[in-house]
Design a protein around this motif. Structure first.
Motif, PDB file in Angstrom:
ATOM      1  N   TYR A  32     -11.780   4.982  24.497  1.00 46.29           N
ATOM      2  CA  TYR A  32     -10.872   6.121  24.639  1.00 46.29           C
ATOM      3  C   TYR A  32     -11.698   7.303  25.098  1.00 46.29           C
ATOM      4  O   TYR A  32     -12.783   7.541  24.559  1.00 46.29           O
ATOM      5  N   VAL A  33     -11.192   8.026  26.085  1.00 47.93           N
ATOM      6  CA  VAL A  33     -11.933   9.183  26.572  1.00 47.93           C
ATOM      7  C   VAL A  33     -10.969  10.344  26.826  1.00 47.93           C
ATOM      8  O   VAL A  33      -9.901  10.170  27.396  1.00 47.93           O
ATOM      9  N   SER A  34     -11.379  11.500  26.340  1.00 50.16           N
ATOM     10  CA  SER A  34     -10.619  12.713  26.599  1.00 50.16           C
ATOM     11  C   SER A  34     -11.518  13.658  27.377  1.00 50.16           C
ATOM     12  O   SER A  34     -12.631  13.965  26.935  1.00 50.16           O
ATOM     13  N   GLU A  72      -6.101  10.151  35.308  1.00 46.41           N
ATOM     14  CA  GLU A  72      -6.223   9.128  34.267  1.00 46.41           C
ATOM     15  C   GLU A  72      -6.157   7.729  34.876  1.00 46.41           C
ATOM     16  O   GLU A  72      -6.943   6.841  34.514  1.00 46.41           O
ATOM     17  N   GLU A  94      -9.021   4.837  34.619  1.00 41.84           N
ATOM     18  CA  GLU A  94      -8.683   3.591  33.937  1.00 41.84           C
ATOM     19  C   GLU A  94      -8.881   2.368  34.833  1.00 41.84           C
ATOM     20  O   GLU A  94      -9.208   1.288  34.339  1.00 41.84           O
ATOM     21  N   LEU A 142      -9.850   0.783  29.010  1.00 41.85           N
ATOM     22  CA  LEU A 142     -10.165   2.188  28.798  1.00 41.85           C
ATOM     23  C   LEU A 142      -8.914   3.023  28.974  1.00 41.85           C
ATOM     24  O   LEU A 142      -8.166   2.843  29.929  1.00 41.85           O
ATOM     25  N   SER A 143      -8.710   3.932  28.035  1.00 42.58           N
ATOM     26  CA  SER A 143      -7.572   4.842  28.097  1.00 42.58           C
ATOM     27  C   SER A 143      -8.074   6.278  28.160  1.00 42.58           C
ATOM     28  O   SER A 143      -8.932   6.675  27.364  1.00 42.58           O
ATOM     29  N   ALA A 144      -7.521   7.054  29.100  1.00 47.96           N
ATOM     30  CA  ALA A 144      -8.017   8.416  29.327  1.00 47.96           C
ATOM     31  C   ALA A 144      -6.920   9.461  29.144  1.00 47.96           C
ATOM     32  O   ALA A 144      -5.749   9.212  29.428  1.00 47.96           O
ATOM     33  N   SER A 145      -7.327  10.629  28.653  1.00 47.93           N
ATOM     34  CA  SER A 145      -6.485  11.825  28.703  1.00 47.93           C
ATOM     35  C   SER A 145      -7.303  12.901  29.381  1.00 47.93           C
ATOM     36  O   SER A 145      -8.424  13.190  28.942  1.00 47.93           O
TER      37      SER A 145
END
Lengths: 348, 348, 348, 348
Positions: C170-172, C202, C206, C228-231
Motif C-alpha cells: 500500500y502506498v500513499s 494511481e 498499480e 500494489l494499491s496507491a492513493s
C-alpha cells in the motif's frame, strides 16, 4: 592555510559558515564554538543540521568548545555567528586575545572605530582597524558586515552613488524566513500570510546604509549625504530577500546608463580575484518579472545581487525604480563575513 | 426586491458576486451569464466552484445564458465580472439596453463620463451618470469600481486627504494570488517565491487613485493634486493585498490625529446603513506586527481595510508611513461593485 | 559524441532534458522540436524558461523545428517530453524513421513489445526491442521509463523483491506540483491545501510497478506476483515526491537487513559507470524525520532515491513500513530517459 | 448557565476553547488558568492571540490564575488544554477537588478507568466515570477525547464498523501545522517541504482507535477486534488533517451502501441536539478531488468530517479506499472536549 574558527557554529548562520568554508582554498576550520551545553560534543552530535548539503566530513568529528578565547587555540581568524547580545560581550575578548574577528553580528557595527564593510563598496574603511587597535589596546580587531537586507541594497546603491547624486531612497522589503534563524518564524505565522514587521530591521537599514556609503577621512566615517526610509516585511520564502526600491535622483539619468553602471560594477574583490568574489556583483535581469528569490538567490553562488525592473518612474520622471534580490544567509551573512576575511587576508 | 444579473458568473469574481448576493436583502439574482460554451447549462454544471462556502442553493439550477442583453430579461442591475476586453464590447450594450451596469472590469474606468466610484470616497461622482446617458443616448448606464489594490489604498488616503495636504505617495504592494483569477498564478511560479511584476497594475493604481480623489465640478473630474508611484508584487497568499505606504505630507501632522482620522472615518454607505457597508471602513490595529492578510482580510466581512504600523518616518519626519491590508476579491472586487449598486439603488 | 534531439523541448520536462544534457560527455543536442507555433524560432525566443540554472548557452540560438521526423536530421537518439496523446502518434513515426526514442511519455509504456525500463531494475527488458522492431518493421525503436511516482517506489522495491517474498504493497503519495507541468496546478488550488487526486496516477503506479518487476522470458513480460494499491495526493511542494509505503512481507525479515539491502543495492548503470548513474541508487537516512523533499530531492544529483523511517510495523509485525523521496522531474522524468539512453548507447 | 474554566488558556488549543465557548448557550467561562508567569494578568495581556476572530470581549479582562484547583472557584467543568506532562499531574487534582475535567490532553487517555470518548461513537463509555470515582475516591472525574488525527478517522470508521466486519486498516496522514501548537513547526521546516514524522502520533492512532471502537461491558473496555497501522506526515497546511485510508473489509460491501452509511450516520449528540453537534457528522463529497483541507475543514462549523474518493480498491476488490479531512483544532481538539462536556451536562 590560515586556521579559522567559527563562533556560534551550530545556528543557521554558523552552518552556512561551515558549508562555505569546508572547501575553502585559504582557510581551514580548526575550531568550532557553541554554548556551554554543546561544549565537549562532536559537532555532528551538537548540531541539528538544516542545510541540504549535509555536514561536511571535515568537521563532523570536530569537538565543539565553549565560546571563550582560552578554548580557541592557534586560530588567526574567527567568524562570528553569535546573537547580538552575546557578541557584544564575547567578540571584544577574542580581539583582545589577538584574533581577527569577522563578525556577522550587529552588536559592534555602529561603533565609530569598528569598520562596517562590504568589500566591493567601502574596503578603505578597513583602515579604521588601526584606530580601533590603538583606542582599545587590542592585538586583534573586529570587522563587521551589515545586516542582510542592507548588504543587498547597498551593493546596488554603490554604483549609482559613484555616478549620480542621490536625494532620497524609499525601500520596501520582502524578507525570507531564514533571516530570523531556524526557529525564528513559526509556520503558523507565515503560511498564507505576510508579517509587516521585523524588529530593528528598518533602523539597521536606515543607519548602516549611510555608514557604508559614507566618507572616510582616515580617522572616522561621515555618513553619506542622503537619507533612506525602509519598511520591512516577512514573506513565506525560504531564502532570498526581495526589495522594491524608489530613488529620488539628484540629477539627470538615463535608464540604459544605470543598467550599465550596475552591470559593469566591479570592486576590489573582483580585482583581487578573491575566492568568494562573484564575477559580477550586480546582475541585471531584463525579463519583466525578474528578479525572483527562488530563481535568483543563488546567482554568483549566492554572492551576487540580481536587479530587475529598472525603470524611470512613470509618475516622478526624476526618480528611478527597481527591484532587487539577494541571498540573505550567503551574501547577506556568512558569505559577507568570509569575503571581509578574504580581503583582510589578502591586503593586510 | 430588485432583479439582478451577473455577467461572467463562472469565474473567480463571478463566484464572489454569487456568494455575496445569495442572501442579499434587496437584490435577487435572476440571471447568470457566461461564455457561449456554458450557455444552456445549469449553473452547477457550468461552474467549477472554488469558494469554501459551496454554491448557494438558489442558483444551482439557474440556467446560464449567453452574455447578451437580449438573453437577460427583466433585470434592472447587472454586475460585471467580465475580462476587460469583453467588458469593453459588452457592457455598453447592456447600458444601451437600459440596464444599470455595476462593473468590476477595468475597461471603462478611465472614460471621462463613466463614474469610477468607491461609495465611502467619492459618491458625488455618480452625477456623471447624467452626462454619460446624455453623451451616449443610453437609458441605462455604467458605473465602475477601481482595481483591487487601488480601493484598499484610497480608502486610507481619503480620510488623510480630507484633513491634510498630501505631496507624494510611494506604495509597494504584496498582492494575493486570487487577484489574478483561479488559473492566473501557477503554483510553480509562486511557492517559495515572489513575482515582482503584475501587468498594468502599477499604471491602474497611479491613475485611478487621483481620479477617485479628484474634484468633480458637476461635469468632469479633475485629478487630485498629488502624485503616487507604485511597485506591485505577487506573493504566496491566497486572499488579501498588503501594501507598504510612504507619504510625503504637505503639512504638519500628529500620528494620533492620523489614527483618529482613520478610526473615525465614515462615508455615505455608513450613514445610509447600506447592507454591505462595514461599520468602520478603516480599522486601526495597534499591534506592532499587524495588519496581516490571513488575520485581517475578513475584517468587516471583508469590506473593511485594516491599517497598522502607523508611524512618523524616523528618517523623514515630515513623512507618514503605514501598512494596510484589504480583501482583494471582496472589498477589492465583487463587494465594491455591490456597494456601488446598493448606493445607486438607495439614492437614484 | 552522439547527436540527440528533444521532442517537446519547451515544456517543463523538455527544459530538464536540456539542463541535464547541456554538458553531457557523450550526447550532444543537435535538434529541438516543439509545436508548429514555435517552429522557426530560436530556442531562447520560443521558451519561457523556468529552471533556476538559466538556458544553457549551447541551445539558446538553436532553431526549433516542428515535431516531425522529416525535420530532425542526423540524429540518433530523440528524448520525448511530449504529452501522452501527441506521443502516441508521433513517437512511432520517429522510430519508423530509424531513430531511437527514449520516451518519458506514458502513451506506449504498457504496449507488450515496448520496454518499460529503469536501468537499475530491469535492464534485461531492453531485449524486447528486437521483438518490437520485428513486429513493427521499424529500424528505430521506442524505450520508455515509468511514471515519476512509480520510479521512486520501484527503485526501493527492487532490492527488497530480490531478497524477500512480497505479498501486498500500500502506498500513499504526496506529490510535488512540478509533476503536473508548469501550469498544471494553480496556486489557488494548492496554497494551504492538499488535493487528494491526480488523474490516472494511481492506475499507472498499480500497473507499471508489476511490469517493471515482472519476469521477462526473452519474448514477453509476466507481471510480478504481488499487488500494489496507491492513493495519490498533490501537496504544496515544488519538486520531490514523498511516499508512505506499507508492505505485507511474505517472509521473515530483519530491519537491519532491509537497510543493508537498500544501501548496498547497485545496478547495471553503477557497474557500467554511466554518466547519470548515482553512486548509491537508494540512500538510507537514519534521522527520525527524514527523508524530506526539500532536503533530499537533490541527493545523487537528483538521481538517487532517499529512504527513511524504515521500521517493522508495530501493529502488523510481518509488515515493513518506510517513507521515500525522489526527484520527480530528474530521476522521475528527464533523468530516467537519459539513463535509459546511456544504457542503450553503452550496451547495444 | 454552567460555570466553566479553561486550563492552559493561553496556548493554541486554549484559544480555540475560548473562541468556541464565548457565545455558548449553556456554558459560561468564569476561570482561565495558565502558568505562574501569567497568573495575575488580564487575559488580553497574558495571551498572544493567534485566531482571526480576535479575543472575545467577555474574557479580555478576566484575570488569569495559576493552574491550581485552589485558584479556580465555583466552577463545575474545566476544559484542559494542558501539555501532556502537566496534565498528568494537574488534572487529577482538579478531579479530586470535585470538578469535571473534559481533557484534550493525552496523559490520561489510555488509563483503564478514564473514558476516552467521541460522543457520536462511544458515549456509553462514560459509564466508566463511576468506576473511576470509586477507584480513585474522587468527587469529580476526568473524561478525555482522542488525538486529533484519531478523531477524524474514527468518526468515519464507526458507521462502517457498525455494519461491516473490518480486518485491517492502513492510514497515511497529512497533518496541518496547527496540530503542533503555534511554535511547533518552524516555517524553515515546512515551506516547500513535508516532514514524514510526528512524535508519538502513530502510536496514539493505533491504540486509541481500537479503544474507541471497543466493547464496554459496564466495567472495562475490550479493544476492537481489528488492527490499524498509521504513517503520519506533517504538511504545509494551516488547519485540517487529511488522511488516505485503505481498509481490508471482512465482508462484501457495495460502495453506494458505504456512502449511505457515512451520510446517514447520526449519533447521540445529533439526537440530543447538542449545541456543537454537527447536523451530519460525516459529509460525503462526490467531486473527484475532494475533500481538501482548505475547502472542507470548516464543514459543520469545523465539527464535521468530510469524506471523498470513496471507492472499491481497483487492485484488492475486497478493500475500501477513501480520503477524509477533519479540522484538527476544532473537531480534533477544543470542539471535541466541549462536545464531551455538553453530553455529560445533558445526560448526567
Amino acid at each position: 592555510m590560515v586556521n579559522v574558527g567559527i563562533l556560534g557554529a551550530t545556528g543557521m548562520v554558523g552552518q552556512r559558515f561551515i558549508e562555505l568554508l569546508a572547501d575553502h582554498p585559504k582557510f581551514e576550520i580548526t575550531a568550532l564554538t557553541a554554548s556551554k551545553r554543546s561544549a565537549g560534543k562532536k559537532y555532528e552530535d551538537a548540531v541539528t543540521w538544516h542545510l541540504e548539503s549535509g555536514i561536511p566530513e571535515a568537521v563532523q568529528d570536530t569537538v565543539v568548545v565553549d565560546t571563550d578565547p582560552a578554548e580557541v587555540k592557534d586560530v588567526e581568524i574567527v567568524f562570528s555567528a553569535l546573537p547580538a547580545d552575546t557578541a557584544a560581550i564575547v567578540e571584544p575578548k577574542f580581539a583582545a586575545a589577538g584574533m581577527k574577528v569577522a563578525s556577522n553580528a550587529s552588536a559592534m557595527r555602529m561603533e565609530p572605530d569598528v569598520p562596517l564593510v562590504i568589500p566591493e563598496v567601502n574596503p578603505e574603511h578597513l583602515d579604521l582597524i588601526e584606530t580601533q587597535q590603538k583606542n582599545r589596546g587590542w592585538d586583534g580587531f573586529i570587522v563587521t558586515n551589515p545586516n542582510c537586507s542592507t548588504i543587498a541594497l547597498v551593493m546596488t546603491l554603490k554604483p549609482l552613488y559613484d555616478q549620480y547624486d542621490i536625494k532620497k531612497v524609499y525601500v520596501s522589503t520582502m524578507q525570507a524566513v531564514s533571516g530570523a534563524g531556524y526557529n525564528g518564524v513559526p509556520s503558523m505565522a507565515i503560511l498564507d500570510n505576510i508579517v509587516p514587521f521585523i524588529g530593528s530591521e528598518e533602523e539597521k537599514m536606515e543607519s548602516e546604509t549611510l555608514e557604508l556609503l559614507g566618507d572616510f577621512d582616515g580617522e572616522s566615517v561621515t555618513p553619506a549625504g542622503f537619507s533612506l526610509s525602509a519598511s520591512c516585511n516577512r514573506v513565506p520564502v525560504i531564502d532570498g530577500h526581495t526589495e522594491s526600491v524608489f530613488i529620488e535622483m539628484g540629477e539627470e539619468f538615463e535608464v540604459d546608463d544605470v543598467k550599465k553602471s550596475f552591470s559593469e560594477f566591479r570592486g576590489l574583490p573582483q580585482k583581487l580575484g578573491l575566492h568568494y568574489a562573484p564575477e559580477s556583483p550586480v546582475i541585471v535581469r531584463e525579463e519583466e518579472n525578474r528578479p525572483q528569490p527562488r530563481m535568483d538567490r543563488n546567482a554568483g553562488h549566492g554572492m551576487a545581487v540580481s536587479v530587475g525592473r529598472i525603470r524611470r518612474d512613470a509618475v516622478f520622471p526624476e526618480n528611478l525604480k527597481y527591484t532587487l534580490v539577494g541571498h540573505n544567509t550567503i551574501r547577506g551573512a556568512a558569505g559577507a563575513s568570509i569575503l571581509n576575511a578574504e580581503l583582510i587576508n589578502e591586503i593586510m
